[in-house]
Design a protein around this motif. Structure first.
Motif, PDB file in Angstrom:
ATOM      1  N   SER A 243      69.171   7.513  33.003  1.00 48.43           N
ATOM      2  CA  SER A 243      67.814   7.351  33.247  1.00 48.43           C
ATOM      3  C   SER A 243      67.212   5.902  33.594  1.00 48.43           C
ATOM      4  CB  SER A 243      66.816   7.709  32.041  1.00 48.43           C
ATOM      5  OG  SER A 243      67.050   7.019  30.825  1.00 48.43           O
TER       6      SER A 243
ATOM      7  N   THR B  98      64.083   3.500  35.983  1.00 47.77           N
ATOM      8  CA  THR B  98      62.621   3.445  36.786  1.00 47.77           C
ATOM      9  C   THR B  98      63.207   2.674  38.331  1.00 47.77           C
ATOM     10  OG1 THR B  98      61.564   3.477  34.857  1.00 47.77           O
ATOM     11  CG2 THR B  98      60.460   2.820  37.139  1.00 47.77           C
TER      12      THR B  98
ATOM     13  N   ARG C  91      59.614   5.384  40.737  1.00 46.70           N
ATOM     14  CA  ARG C  91      59.768   6.701  40.159  1.00 46.70           C
ATOM     15  C   ARG C  91      60.746   6.623  38.899  1.00 46.70           C
ATOM     16  NH1 ARG C  91      60.486  10.826  45.156  1.00 46.70           N
ATOM     17  NH2 ARG C  91      58.265  10.128  46.301  1.00 46.70           N
ATOM     18  N   LYS C  92      60.382   7.448  37.988  1.00 41.18           N
ATOM     19  CA  LYS C  92      61.392   7.418  36.730  1.00 41.18           C
ATOM     20  C   LYS C  92      62.437   8.489  37.268  1.00 41.18           C
ATOM     21  CE  LYS C  92      58.470   5.880  33.087  1.00 41.18           C
ATOM     22  NZ  LYS C  92      59.248   4.587  32.955  1.00 41.18           N
ATOM     23  N   VAL C  93      63.726   8.246  37.187  1.00 39.34           N
ATOM     24  CA  VAL C  93      64.634   9.072  37.420  1.00 39.34           C
ATOM     25  C   VAL C  93      65.341   9.574  36.332  1.00 39.34           C
ATOM     26  CG1 VAL C  93      64.900   8.577  39.935  1.00 39.34           C
ATOM     27  CG2 VAL C  93      66.533   7.542  38.226  1.00 39.34           C
ATOM     28  N   GLU C  94      66.024  10.562  36.353  1.00 40.91           N
ATOM     29  CA  GLU C  94      66.703  11.045  35.194  1.00 40.91           C
ATOM     30  C   GLU C  94      67.712  12.485  35.631  1.00 40.91           C
ATOM     31  OE1 GLU C  94      65.245  11.465  30.915  1.00 40.91           O
ATOM     32  OE2 GLU C  94      65.992  13.792  31.105  1.00 40.91           O
ATOM     33  N   PHE C  95      69.087  12.100  35.347  1.00 42.35           N
ATOM     34  CA  PHE C  95      69.848  13.203  35.703  1.00 42.35           C
ATOM     35  C   PHE C  95      71.121  13.069  34.844  1.00 42.35           C
ATOM     36  CE2 PHE C  95      71.466   9.312  38.104  1.00 42.35           C
ATOM     37  CZ  PHE C  95      72.796   9.446  38.031  1.00 42.35           C
TER      38      PHE C  95
ATOM     39  N   GLY D  41      70.110  15.821  42.567  1.00 41.60           N
ATOM     40  CA  GLY D  41      68.882  15.774  41.928  1.00 41.60           C
ATOM     41  C   GLY D  41      68.415  14.148  41.709  1.00 41.60           C
ATOM     42  N   PHE D  42      69.170  13.381  41.535  1.00 41.71           N
ATOM     43  CA  PHE D  42      69.002  11.916  41.838  1.00 41.71           C
ATOM     44  C   PHE D  42      68.333  11.470  42.974  1.00 41.71           C
ATOM     45  CE2 PHE D  42      70.762   7.756  42.818  1.00 41.71           C
ATOM     46  CZ  PHE D  42      70.042   6.912  41.957  1.00 41.71           C
TER      47      PHE D  42
ATOM     48  N   GLN E 212      67.020  13.563  45.286  1.00 39.50           N
ATOM     49  CA  GLN E 212      65.594  14.161  45.258  1.00 39.50           C
ATOM     50  C   GLN E 212      64.480  13.474  44.596  1.00 39.50           C
ATOM     51  OE1 GLN E 212      66.741  18.190  43.935  1.00 39.50           O
ATOM     52  NE2 GLN E 212      66.879  18.875  46.154  1.00 39.50           N
ATOM     53  N   GLN E 213      64.923  13.043  43.216  1.00 37.00           N
ATOM     54  CA  GLN E 213      63.950  12.276  42.506  1.00 37.00           C
ATOM     55  C   GLN E 213      63.465  10.920  43.294  1.00 37.00           C
ATOM     56  OE1 GLN E 213      64.757  12.128  38.432  1.00 37.00           O
ATOM     57  NE2 GLN E 213      66.484  13.796  38.611  1.00 37.00           N
TER      58      GLN E 213
ATOM     59  N   SER F 196      63.040  18.065  47.936  1.00 41.96           N
ATOM     60  CA  SER F 196      63.562  19.100  46.869  1.00 41.96           C
ATOM     61  C   SER F 196      62.741  20.378  47.490  1.00 41.96           C
ATOM     62  CB  SER F 196      62.948  18.656  45.563  1.00 41.96           C
ATOM     63  OG  SER F 196      61.443  18.779  45.467  1.00 41.96           O
TER      64      SER F 196
END
Length: 164
Positions: A108, A110, A123-127, A151-152, A154-155, A161
């Motif tokens: 995770s 930002t 953006r905050k990302v989490e994968f 996913g990373f 795309q975030q 997405s």
């Protein structure tokens, strides 16, 4: 320093990655470390090839230095510049079999700095990632990392997405 594989892996996660202390990498990574990031490595090399990455510690093709520990530190440095609040959180139980530890982590952070040519998105990302790590004589000698790179990206907004 412990020779217990789980303790070594957790020291890498907590004392090096989460504490933002790449200077301690030599204490837990073996000089002959073999690091394979399935998927994300290719994406990072591709994104790195789109601009001059040499200032970031990577070569002109976006690849890290040949020395494995210096390569880890260079890539980690890129991540930390881009995601200053970067964390790897262990999710669920770790599986230990002899000298091998399998860990499910959630990355995770930002996106506050340029990441391989992608301007900060804030953006905050989490994968999710699964790490397969082998420990020999108290140091990590081998890492296989499999993460949700789609996913990373795309975030970050690099790829659309399905909802977009």
């Amino acid at each position: 320093m412990s020779n217990d594989p789980k303790a070594v892996v957790n020291r890498l996660i907590e004392d090096v990655i989460n504490a933002h202390r790449p200077d301690l990498a030599h204490e837990v990574l073996h000089p002959n470390l073999q690091l394979r990031r399935m998927g994300m490595q290719r994406s990072a090399q591709y994104l790195g090839s789109l601009h001059n990455s040499s200032r970031d510690g990577l070569n002109e093709k976006g690849a890290p230095p040949a020395d494995p520990i210096e390569g880890f530190k260079a890539v980690y440095g890129l991540l930390l510049q881009a995601f200053p609040d970067l964390r790897n959180n262990v999710v669920g139980p770790q599986i230990v079999d002899g000298d091998t530890v399998i860990t499910h982590v959630t990355f995770s952070g930002t996106h506050e700095g340029e990441f391989l040519g992608v301007a900060p998105t804030h953006r905050k990302v989490e994968f999710d990632e699964v790490l397969y790590q082998k420990v020999t004589d108290g140091k990590v000698t081998e890492v296989w990392a499999v993460g949700d790179e789609l996913g990373f990206l795309q975030q970050l907004g690099v790829l659309a997405s399905p909802e977009d």
